[in-house]
Design a protein around this motif. Sequence first.
Motif, short mmCIF file in Angstrom:
data_model
loop_
_atom_site.label_atom_id
_atom_site.label_comp_id
_atom_site.label_asym_id
_atom_site.label_seq_id
_atom_site.Cartn_x
_atom_site.Cartn_y
_atom_site.Cartn_z
N SER A 127 0.85 -1.18 0.00
CA SER A 127 0.00 0.00 0.00
C SER A 127 0.89 1.23 0.00
O SER A 127 2.12 1.13 0.12
CB SER A 127 -0.94 0.00 1.20
OG SER A 127 -0.23 -0.30 2.38
N ILE A 128 0.26 2.39 -0.13
CA ILE A 128 1.00 3.65 -0.15
C ILE A 128 0.62 4.46 1.08
O ILE A 128 -0.56 4.59 1.38
CB ILE A 128 0.68 4.41 -1.45
CG1 ILE A 128 1.37 3.69 -2.61
CG2 ILE A 128 1.12 5.86 -1.37
CD1 ILE A 128 0.81 4.02 -3.95
N VAL A 129 1.63 4.94 1.79
CA VAL A 129 1.37 5.76 2.98
C VAL A 129 1.96 7.15 2.74
O VAL A 129 3.13 7.27 2.36
CB VAL A 129 2.00 5.13 4.23
CG1 VAL A 129 1.74 6.00 5.45
CG2 VAL A 129 1.47 3.71 4.47
N LEU A 130 1.16 8.17 2.92
CA LEU A 130 1.65 9.53 2.79
C LEU A 130 0.93 10.44 3.76
O LEU A 130 -0.20 10.14 4.10
CB LEU A 130 1.53 10.05 1.36
CG LEU A 130 0.15 10.46 0.80
CD1 LEU A 130 0.33 11.21 -0.49
CD2 LEU A 130 -0.78 9.28 0.61
N ASP A 131 1.55 11.44 4.28
CA ASP A 131 2.89 11.92 4.10
C ASP A 131 3.79 11.28 5.17
O ASP A 131 3.39 11.24 6.32
CB ASP A 131 2.85 13.45 4.20
CG ASP A 131 4.20 14.11 4.30
OD1 ASP A 131 5.18 13.56 3.80
OD2 ASP A 131 4.26 15.19 4.91
N VAL A 132 4.98 10.80 4.79
CA VAL A 132 5.85 10.20 5.81
C VAL A 132 6.96 11.17 6.24
O VAL A 132 7.99 10.73 6.73
CB VAL A 132 6.45 8.86 5.35
CG1 VAL A 132 5.36 7.82 5.16
CG2 VAL A 132 7.28 9.01 4.08
N GLY A 133 6.72 12.47 6.08
CA GLY A 133 7.68 13.39 6.68
C GLY A 133 8.05 14.63 5.88
O GLY A 133 8.96 15.37 6.27
N ALA A 134 7.34 14.90 4.79
CA ALA A 134 7.68 16.11 4.03
C ALA A 134 7.20 17.36 4.74
O ALA A 134 7.85 18.39 4.73
CB ALA A 134 7.09 16.03 2.62
N THR A 135 6.04 17.27 5.38
CA THR A 135 5.40 18.45 5.95
C THR A 135 4.79 18.09 7.29
O THR A 135 4.08 17.10 7.39
CB THR A 135 4.25 18.92 5.03
OG1 THR A 135 4.73 18.98 3.69
CG2 THR A 135 3.76 20.28 5.45
#
Lengths: 367, 367
Positions: free
Chosen positions: A142-150
């Motif tokens: 799966s895709i997890v976002l945001d992992v730390g950009a903001t």
Amino acid sequence: MSKTITIALDAMGGDAGPSVVLAGAELSRRRYPEIRYILHGEADAVLPELEKYPTLKEQSVFHPCDVSISMEEKPSQALRRGRRVSGMWKAIESVKNGEADVMVSAGNTGALMAMARFCLRMMPGIERPALAAVWPNVRGESIVLDVGATIGADAEQLVDFALMGSCMARALYDLDRPKVGLLNVGVEEVKGLEEVRLAGTQLKEIDLPGLEYAGFVEGDDIGRGNVDVIVTEGFSGNIALKTAEGTARQISTYLKDAMSRTLMARIGYLFASKAFSYIREKMDPRKVNGAVFLGLNGVVIKSHGSTDGEGFAAAIDVGHNTVRNRLQEKISADLARIRPWVEEDANDSAVESSQTEQNVQRETSND
Amino acid sequence: MSKTITIALDAMGGDAGPSVVLAGAELSRRRYPEIRYILHGEADAVLPELEKYPTLKEQSVFHPCDVSISMEEKPSQALRRGRRVSGMWKAIESVKNGEADVMVSAGNTGALMAMARFCLRMMPGIERPALAAVWPNVRGESIVLDVGATIGADAEQLVDFALMGSCMARALYDLDRPKVGLLNVGVEEVKGLEEVRLAGTQLKEIDLPGLEYAGFVEGDDIGRGNVDVIVTEGFSGNIALKTAEGTARQISTYLKDAMSRTLMARIGYLFASKAFSYIREKMDPRKVNGAVFLGLNGVVIKSHGSTDGEGFAAAIDVGHNTVRNRLQEKISADLARIRPWVEEDANDSAVESSQTEQNVQRETSND
């Protein structure tokens, strides 16, 4: 034959630099012969490594530069020292000026994000970028976002993340309508943050043919794979990602420890060695290397800095897939659907751009 | 002989109710003969179960009540329906009026928190409660708080959590000066939330003999065990906890799958069966059952709702240890040290109490 896909590489990025980057480039080139590379880096470091791979050398363009960003450099410092001259910047610029379709770097995350934002700028209608990670689960990925950009995100930004994440899931996996969940806490009386609730309401109302909103999910749902995309802001997303990595390492330690404790365990290990290879492969962080910066006018892939050639190749593969499956076009189309007015506003982009520049400078100035 | 420790039990709490609660009570009683119980619950459900354990029956006081809180009930509803009359409330009240030293419940977390806060009230100087979980790591155990009692926390509240967590580590483990880390993100350009930075500055300045501030830690440090206490606010703490649980379950699935795939693997599994028992034990969630609500005028232990007798006994053991090692006194003493003025303010507690009551009602009214 497939259409050529051109990938710009920050050849100096990562703990090991060119040796890992070129080993990875060679692996991906063999898997996808339509790939061509533009390599950016210091001639002394890159060219001797490139000699090892004659076909890669023949099919790549090398652009020498004198400045390289170190893994420890602060983003503000990297931006001052490396803007317009470093290999990292030049690789991003290759995407901006259309020479490359995507760029991949194993370099300093903070510097990469600051430079990418500065050079490519945000897509019209997207306020803040997200870093989207590929996460293995018991059913697949799966895709997890945001992992730390903001850090932090309001409801509208969470909706943007949901939209971009669903486009990425459609681009990477064979899915028409990925299921998207909002990460929340399950404790009854707490009920999550106001912005998460509000984003849930908005996602229920949005009519996007390529996104199925599946409601709130909790931390333990990520590994279950009951949704394809998990949306959260960067602080909790980064903590979830690192905690999962730490837990996997912890259990590996228990396993190694247990399997070497007694003679019987060691014999058992020999019999089951294929089974253990299977587990190692399932838990191999190199397989899921390659996070994607979303929301910029161009695709930037971040590889783990400490990976090897195999891992860097996985990050290149992610880049290749985002191009072949037209990730940026998918995002633009979905954005135009939910915010048709943004297109018109994009005429003011000159003004916006100079504001972005000021924002990036302000955000990176006191670090 | 040790001094008697009296533990109030919400006998109706948890998915299974009295059968699990009493099985756990019996196990703990055998380990710690100084334990006496006050059991609160419905006579029809509790008494037949109690017949199974003659010594337990003899050494326990049973208080019948007619109302039980269900696992699905909303906190506001539970409070309206169960205040002053439910087994859960009565068990908390046993702590308030000094009959019991601590209470344990496997019931509805939200309801338990609302009732505990309403009945016991916050300690003078502590604004919001924290739920502290015991977390296994490769070196032993650490304490993570808050795992979901309160969403968001300002710098002062994070400092309170650090102080209370260090007291809990001293009470549960043989530590004079536990190392305390603040959970943060490592991505260079982001640098964490303002309140986390500020809490770090305050913790550096505080002079507490029973707390060593170890700086920022990341999600993957939790499993490493390089600090004894990990401090964060409830949203990210809850997500970290659930994500770790999910990852452990995911890897168990891989393991089971791998070990049953081929005949060779199954033979290997037989040889290494002791090693696998060792791993199962290491990963057994029942071993680390029992989270502690900190910051109230009395100790309340929350057990997982779906645990069995063994797991519930672990939660009782945590309660037993907090009493034997004087957790509440430790917290009061440390608070008095860093905020000596709070003691004097406590005279205004009548006013504060009625405000707390209003707060709890407001916070649970729209769920």
